[in-house]
Motif scaffolding. Structure first.
Motif, PDB file in Angstrom:
ATOM      1  N   ASP A 234       0.895  -1.189  -0.085  1.00  0.00           N
ATOM      2  CA  ASP A 234       0.391   0.144   0.131  1.00  0.00           C
ATOM      3  C   ASP A 234       0.980   1.358  -0.380  1.00  0.00           C
ATOM      4  O   ASP A 234       0.333   2.112  -0.534  1.00  0.00           O
ATOM      5  CB  ASP A 234      -1.029  -0.114   1.329  1.00  0.00           C
ATOM      6  CG  ASP A 234      -2.003   1.182   1.345  1.00  0.00           C
ATOM      7  OD1 ASP A 234      -2.304   1.432   0.137  1.00  0.00           O
ATOM      8  OD2 ASP A 234      -2.280   1.720   2.428  1.00  0.00           O
ATOM      9  N   CYS A 237       2.271   1.911  -3.567  1.00  0.00           N
ATOM     10  CA  CYS A 237       1.355   2.657  -4.617  1.00  0.00           C
ATOM     11  C   CYS A 237       0.974   3.746  -4.059  1.00  0.00           C
ATOM     12  O   CYS A 237       1.254   4.819  -5.257  1.00  0.00           O
ATOM     13  CB  CYS A 237       0.165   1.338  -4.576  1.00  0.00           C
ATOM     14  SG  CYS A 237      -0.119  -0.062  -4.390  1.00  0.00           S
ATOM     15  N   ARG A 238       0.567   4.350  -3.124  1.00  0.00           N
ATOM     16  CA  ARG A 238       1.036   5.182  -2.735  1.00  0.00           C
ATOM     17  C   ARG A 238       1.901   6.589  -2.664  1.00  0.00           C
ATOM     18  O   ARG A 238       1.410   7.404  -3.728  1.00  0.00           O
ATOM     19  CB  ARG A 238       0.191   6.049  -1.132  1.00  0.00           C
ATOM     20  CG  ARG A 238      -0.662   5.256  -0.356  1.00  0.00           C
ATOM     21  CD  ARG A 238      -0.932   5.476   1.178  1.00  0.00           C
ATOM     22  NE  ARG A 238      -1.952   4.880   0.757  1.00  0.00           N
ATOM     23  CZ  ARG A 238      -3.628   4.908   1.933  1.00  0.00           C
ATOM     24  NH1 ARG A 238      -3.521   6.685   1.842  1.00  0.00           N
ATOM     25  NH2 ARG A 238      -4.575   4.807   2.304  1.00  0.00           N
ATOM     26  N   VAL A 243      -3.064   5.788  -5.482  1.00  0.00           N
ATOM     27  CA  VAL A 243      -4.333   5.461  -4.563  1.00  0.00           C
ATOM     28  C   VAL A 243      -4.963   7.025  -4.928  1.00  0.00           C
ATOM     29  O   VAL A 243      -4.532   8.128  -4.462  1.00  0.00           O
ATOM     30  CB  VAL A 243      -3.755   5.739  -3.261  1.00  0.00           C
ATOM     31  CG1 VAL A 243      -4.949   5.073  -2.100  1.00  0.00           C
ATOM     32  CG2 VAL A 243      -2.794   4.106  -3.454  1.00  0.00           C
ATOM     33  N   SER A 245      -7.783   8.706  -2.898  1.00  0.00           N
ATOM     34  CA  SER A 245      -7.948   8.983  -1.644  1.00  0.00           C
ATOM     35  C   SER A 245      -6.243  10.096  -1.005  1.00  0.00           C
ATOM     36  O   SER A 245      -6.163  10.098  -0.248  1.00  0.00           O
ATOM     37  CB  SER A 245      -8.548   8.639  -0.608  1.00  0.00           C
ATOM     38  OG  SER A 245      -7.177   6.879  -0.189  1.00  0.00           O
ATOM     39  N   ALA A 246      -5.370   9.382  -1.838  1.00  0.00           N
ATOM     40  CA  ALA A 246      -3.778   9.770  -1.011  1.00  0.00           C
ATOM     41  C   ALA A 246      -3.778  10.824  -1.808  1.00  0.00           C
ATOM     42  O   ALA A 246      -3.120  11.081  -2.917  1.00  0.00           O
ATOM     43  CB  ALA A 246      -2.927   8.739  -1.468  1.00  0.00           C
ATOM     44  N   VAL A 249       2.167  12.818  -3.558  1.00  0.00           N
ATOM     45  CA  VAL A 249       3.880  12.389  -2.711  1.00  0.00           C
ATOM     46  C   VAL A 249       5.545  13.802  -3.229  1.00  0.00           C
ATOM     47  O   VAL A 249       5.283  13.059  -4.275  1.00  0.00           O
ATOM     48  CB  VAL A 249       3.848  11.072  -2.786  1.00  0.00           C
ATOM     49  CG1 VAL A 249       5.233  11.147  -1.419  1.00  0.00           C
ATOM     50  CG2 VAL A 249       2.204  10.553  -1.572  1.00  0.00           C
ATOM     51  N   MET A 305       1.713  10.337   2.684  1.00  0.00           N
ATOM     52  CA  MET A 305       0.738  10.055   2.027  1.00  0.00           C
ATOM     53  C   MET A 305      -0.543   8.932   2.737  1.00  0.00           C
ATOM     54  O   MET A 305      -1.015   8.278   1.955  1.00  0.00           O
ATOM     55  CB  MET A 305       1.991   8.367   2.354  1.00  0.00           C
ATOM     56  CG  MET A 305       2.720   8.743   1.716  1.00  0.00           C
ATOM     57  SD  MET A 305       3.688   7.069   1.038  1.00  0.00           S
ATOM     58  CE  MET A 305       5.242   7.868   1.009  1.00  0.00           C
ATOM     59  N   TRP A 307      -0.798   7.239   4.887  1.00  0.00           N
ATOM     60  CA  TRP A 307      -0.702   5.394   5.373  1.00  0.00           C
ATOM     61  C   TRP A 307      -0.780   5.766   6.637  1.00  0.00           C
ATOM     62  O   TRP A 307       0.092   6.064   7.291  1.00  0.00           O
ATOM     63  CB  TRP A 307       0.888   5.531   4.807  1.00  0.00           C
ATOM     64  CG  TRP A 307       1.367   4.240   4.666  1.00  0.00           C
ATOM     65  CD1 TRP A 307       1.181   3.249   3.997  1.00  0.00           C
ATOM     66  CD2 TRP A 307       1.438   3.502   5.850  1.00  0.00           C
ATOM     67  NE1 TRP A 307       1.102   1.670   4.369  1.00  0.00           N
ATOM     68  CE2 TRP A 307       1.658   2.316   5.931  1.00  0.00           C
ATOM     69  CE3 TRP A 307       2.111   3.775   7.535  1.00  0.00           C
ATOM     70  CZ2 TRP A 307       2.793   1.116   6.511  1.00  0.00           C
ATOM     71  CZ3 TRP A 307       3.425   3.482   8.218  1.00  0.00           C
ATOM     72  CH2 TRP A 307       3.251   1.846   7.602  1.00  0.00           C
TER      73      TRP A 307
END
Ligand code: UD2
Length: 329
Positions: A234, A237-238, A243, A245-246, A249, A305, A307
């Motif tokens: 995850d 991918c961010r 992603v 919703s992210a 970055v 992120m 995350w």
């Protein structure tokens, strides 16, 4: 869920047949990406590719990342590259101590080569597999990204090559936007338990499933930060902007861990309890070069992120044990 996945652009995953690389390929295919996997099977395994080898959007090249012109060749055949995920590496720390020059060529020089080639090809993103080994044996816990520096005393050529690569990736000004993920102790299905240097969870899971005593090196009070493979995927991918919703970055270096410490003795007891076995542990001499404690500060990745680790250690252990049982360990 996917944001910038395009039917045209290709994501390259080096180390695709490895433990983490194979999970990443599967996730990217699920997000609608075209994926080009690269692996030379130095430590990767064919079986890891089985679940998605025949996927219509997956292609594979059996090649080493040390070969110049690799990305150019892929782009010529498959079209523009959206992102390079560079995970291929010599992954054994003790092997790196015995083979420092080979480690430098594979774990550092190939990163620089791929970064430069990605830049020339106009690839927008480069995501690199960094490591907690970049911190050496730093006692300031939790470990913050800024603690690793040119003064760090790395315990192995592996640690130094990962550190210098992460720095180069994050500083790649006019090239692709580079993100290095400093991963702590990753665990989950497909982690190979077969070497004495395999991750402790894969070894304990195999021993428990076989009904053998778990082997603890030292007193068992050393601690680690265990992070489940799907959470790591995850983060990849961010970092690549995949992603929805992210947030976007920025280039940089980010720790990927659970942010919590677990001692090896606690871990052994959890695994014995999940497999419904009594206390069956053997203690051996401490492993030379072993660090005592390690835990990530995950403030940066959480802030940048959005995350966070979602799979608890217990849940992850259940999945890993289920997988190990299915392998007939
Ligand atoms: C991890 C990484 C390594 C490097 C390093 C940076 C793995 C597999 N290795 O090494 O690549 O990034 O972090 O610091 O993720 N242990 C036992 N019994 C066993 C096996 C291990 O007691 O059967 C102990 C071992 O002595 C150590 C701890 O468990 O204290 C973790 O060992 P590991 O090999 O899983 O990972 P680590 O942290 O040494």
């Amino acid at each position: 869920m996917s944001k910038k996945t395009s039917a045209e652009a290709v994501c390259v995953v080096t180390g695709a047949a490895g433990f983490v690389g194979s999970h990443l390929c599967e996730r990217l295919l699920g997000l609608g990406c075209r994926v080009m996997g690269v692996d030379n099977f130095f430590s990767g395994r064919w079986e890891n590719l089985t679940p998605f080898r025949d996927h219509p959007r997956f292609s594979f090249l059996e090649r080493s990342v040390t070969e110049p012109g690799l990305l150019r060749e892929i782009a010529a055949e498959h079209g523009p590259l959206a992102c390079v995920f560079h995970l291929a590496a010599i992954v054994s720390v003790p092997y790196s101590v015995d083979h420092p020059e080979e480690t430098w060529a594979v774990n550092y020089q190939s990163t620089i080569g791929l970064l430069q080639e990605a830049g020339r090809l106009g690839c927008a993103r480069f995501v690199f597999a960094g490591s907690a080994a970049e911190y050496g044996d730093d006692a300031r816990l939790p470990l913050r990204e800024s603690y690793a520096g040119d003064q760090t005393s790395w315990l192995s050529p592996y640690g130094e090559a990962k550190y210098r690569s992460s720095r180069a990736v994050a500083a790649c000004g006019d090239g692709p936007r580079g993100v290095a993920l400093r991963c702590f102790n990753i665990f989950g299905p497909r982690q190979d338990p077969s070497s004495p240097y395999s991750g402790v969870i894969s070894r304990f899971a195999e021993m428990a499933v076989r009904g053998e005593a778990l082997t603890i090196f030292g007193d068992g009070h050393q601690s680690r930060d265990f992070v489940y493979v799907s959470d790591v995927v995850d983060a990849y991918c961010r970092a690549a902007g995949l992603v929805a919703s992210a947030p976007e970055v920025p280039a940089g270096i980010y720790n990927v861990g659970s942010g919590t410490r677990t001692t090896i003795l606690e871990l052994a007891r959890m695994i014995l309890s999940l497999t419904e076995r009594g206390e069956s542990i053997r203690f051996y001499a401490e492993r030379p070069g072993d660090i005592r404690h390690s835990v990530a500060c995950i403030d940066a990745i959480q802030a940048v992120m959005a995350w966070r680790p979602r799979v608890s250690l217990e849940e992850g252990l259940r999945e890993t044990l289920r997988w190990m049982q299915s392998q007939g360990a």
